[in-house]
Design an enzyme around this catalytic site. Sequence first.
Site, PDB file in Angstrom:
ATOM      1  N   LYS A 165      45.539  42.721  43.291  1.00 53.31           N
ATOM      2  CA  LYS A 165      45.014  42.103  44.512  1.00 53.31           C
ATOM      3  C   LYS A 165      45.571  42.829  45.714  1.00 53.31           C
ATOM      4  CE  LYS A 165      42.692  38.218  45.075  1.00 53.31           C
ATOM      5  NZ  LYS A 165      41.532  37.942  44.278  1.00 53.31           N
ATOM      6  N   GLY A 202      31.480  30.019  52.503  1.00 49.87           N
ATOM      7  CA  GLY A 202      31.436  31.484  52.440  1.00 49.87           C
ATOM      8  C   GLY A 202      30.572  31.896  51.268  1.00 49.87           C
ATOM      9  N   ASN A 203      30.742  33.123  50.832  1.00 54.58           N
ATOM     10  CA  ASN A 203      29.864  33.666  49.800  1.00 54.58           C
ATOM     11  C   ASN A 203      29.860  32.833  48.515  1.00 54.58           C
ATOM     12  OD1 ASN A 203      28.151  35.613  48.567  1.00 54.58           O
ATOM     13  ND2 ASN A 203      29.944  36.389  47.497  1.00 54.58           N
TER      14      ASN A 203
HETATM   15  N1  GLU Z   1      37.841  38.738  44.664  1.00 56.48           N
HETATM   16  C1  GLU Z   1      37.178  38.257  43.501  1.00 56.48           C
HETATM   17  C2  GLU Z   1      38.102  37.396  42.659  1.00 56.48           C
HETATM   18  O1  GLU Z   1      39.067  36.843  43.125  1.00 56.48           O
HETATM   19  C3  GLU Z   1      36.520  39.363  42.724  1.00 56.48           C
HETATM   20  C4  GLU Z   1      37.429  40.458  42.283  1.00 56.48           C
HETATM   21  C5  GLU Z   1      36.688  41.653  41.759  1.00 56.48           C
HETATM   22  O2  GLU Z   1      35.482  41.645  41.758  1.00 56.48           O
HETATM   23  O3  GLU Z   1      37.366  42.598  41.375  1.00 56.48           O
HETATM   24  O4  GLU Z   1      37.843  37.176  41.498  1.00 56.48           O
END
Ligand code: GLU
Length: 428
Positions: A107, A221-222
Site C-alpha cells: 500500500k 465514492g467509487n
Molecule cells: N485499493 C484497492 C484495495 O484496497 C485496490 C488495490 C489494487 O487494485 O491493487 O483493494
Amino acid sequence: MSNGVYNPFVNAQAQFDRVAEIIGLDQATRDLLRQPLREYHFLIPVKMDDGTTKVFRGFRVQHNDARGPAKGGIRFHPEETADTVRALAMWMTWKCAVVDIPLGGGKGGIICDPRNLSEKEQERLCRGWVRQIVRNLGPYLDVPAPDVMTSSKHMLWMLDEFETITGGHYPGFITGKPVGMGGSLGRTEATGYGVIYTVREALKDRGINIKDTTASIQGFGNVAQHAAKLFSQLGGTVIAVSCWDNVDKRAYTFRKKDGVDVDELRSITDVYGGITKDKARDLGYEVLDAMAWLEQDVDILIPAALENQITAENVNKISSQVKLIAEGANGPTTPDADEAIKHRRIFMIPDFLANAGGVTCSYFEQVQSNANYYWEKEEVLSKLDTKMTAAFHAVNDLAKRSSLYMRDAAYVIAINRVAQAVKMRGWV
Ligand code: GLU
C-alpha cells in the site's frame, strides 16, 4: 470520518495474532507476517502553482510478496500515517490470498488533501511519488493502483513518469488506468460490484430475496456508487448514503426512504464522492447527521468510506433489523465494535473479502496489460463474479463447518495460504 483514537495497524495485528493462535502458526512465521517485509518513507517536494515549493510525505509499504508481486493502492489523505499504510498493506496480503490471486500485499500513501490541490499540482505530486520509489516498483515487483481519493488520471501520470524514467512501455506497472490506455473494462465498477456479489450470495444462502431488502451506505465514492448501483439493479433499495460536503467541510447522511436514485445522486457528486447538502435537498433528500447512516432501520449496512467508522461508541446504535454488514471500506470496524457485532450475530462480510473485487480486477488488468491484449467487459465481470462467489463460499463454508466468525474464517484461509508460500520458498 476521522481516524479517531484507533490505530488500524494495532487492529490489523490483533486480528492476525488471534487467528495465528487459532491455527497454531509457528513463531517464525508469526514474526514474519505480523509486520511489513519492507517499507519506504520519503519526502516529495512539489512546485506549487503560486511559485512556492511544498514538501509532502509519501509512503510505500510492501507487507509480503511470497505469493507474487506486492499489490495495492495509493491513498491521498490528509490524515494518512505510516501505521494506516502498514495496516492497509497487510490487509492487501490477506485480500489477494483469500481470493487466491498470485499477488502479495502493499500500500502507498501521500499525506495531502487533493481537494485543495490544482490538477497540475496533483500531477507533479504523482510524478514526484514515482521518482522517489521507482527502483522498488515494477510490473514484477510491486504494482500500485487507485485507492481513497486517487483515480485513473493519477495512475496514468504515474505510469508516464515510470515509463519516462525507465524508457519503455510497461503498462503492467500500475492498474486502474483509463480504458484505452492500458486499463481494463470493468475496473471502475469492480470493487463496488464485488461487494454486492458477496451480499447476493450471503442473502441467497440465508433464503432472503434481495428484492425485499434495504441498505444504508457510508460513502459515495467509487466503491459506494457502484455497490449502490448493482444493489439497486438486483432489486434492492438503498435508502441512505453518507458522504462529505466540501462546502460545509463535514459529512452528512442523505436519506430518501422510498429509495435513492443512484444515477441522479451521482449527477450531483464531485470526483471525490462529495455532495453539497443544498443540491441534495433540491432533489428531495432529507439531510441528517454524518453517522445517521449507521442508525437506519435497514437489512444491510455497507460502510464504504474509511477505516474506524463503526466503534464501541456507536455500535449499539445499529438497528435490530440489520442482518448483514458488508465492509466495502478497509478496516471500517474497530475490534471492540467487531466483538459486539459478533455477539449480536449480525452476519459480517469482512473487508478483505467483501472489497476484494477491486484487486481481483486489477489482477485481470495486469494480465491484459502484460499481454497487451484486452478483454470484453462481460468477460471481465463474469470472471470477477466467479472469483468473488468462489471466495465467499469457501469462507462461508469454513465459518459454518468450524463455527467461526466470518472474519476469522477469512483470515484462516488467507493466513494459511501465505504461511504455506513463505514455507515453500524456504523463508521460515
Ligand atoms: N485499493 C484497492 C484495495 O484496497 C485496490 C488495490 C489494487 O487494485 O491493487 O483493494
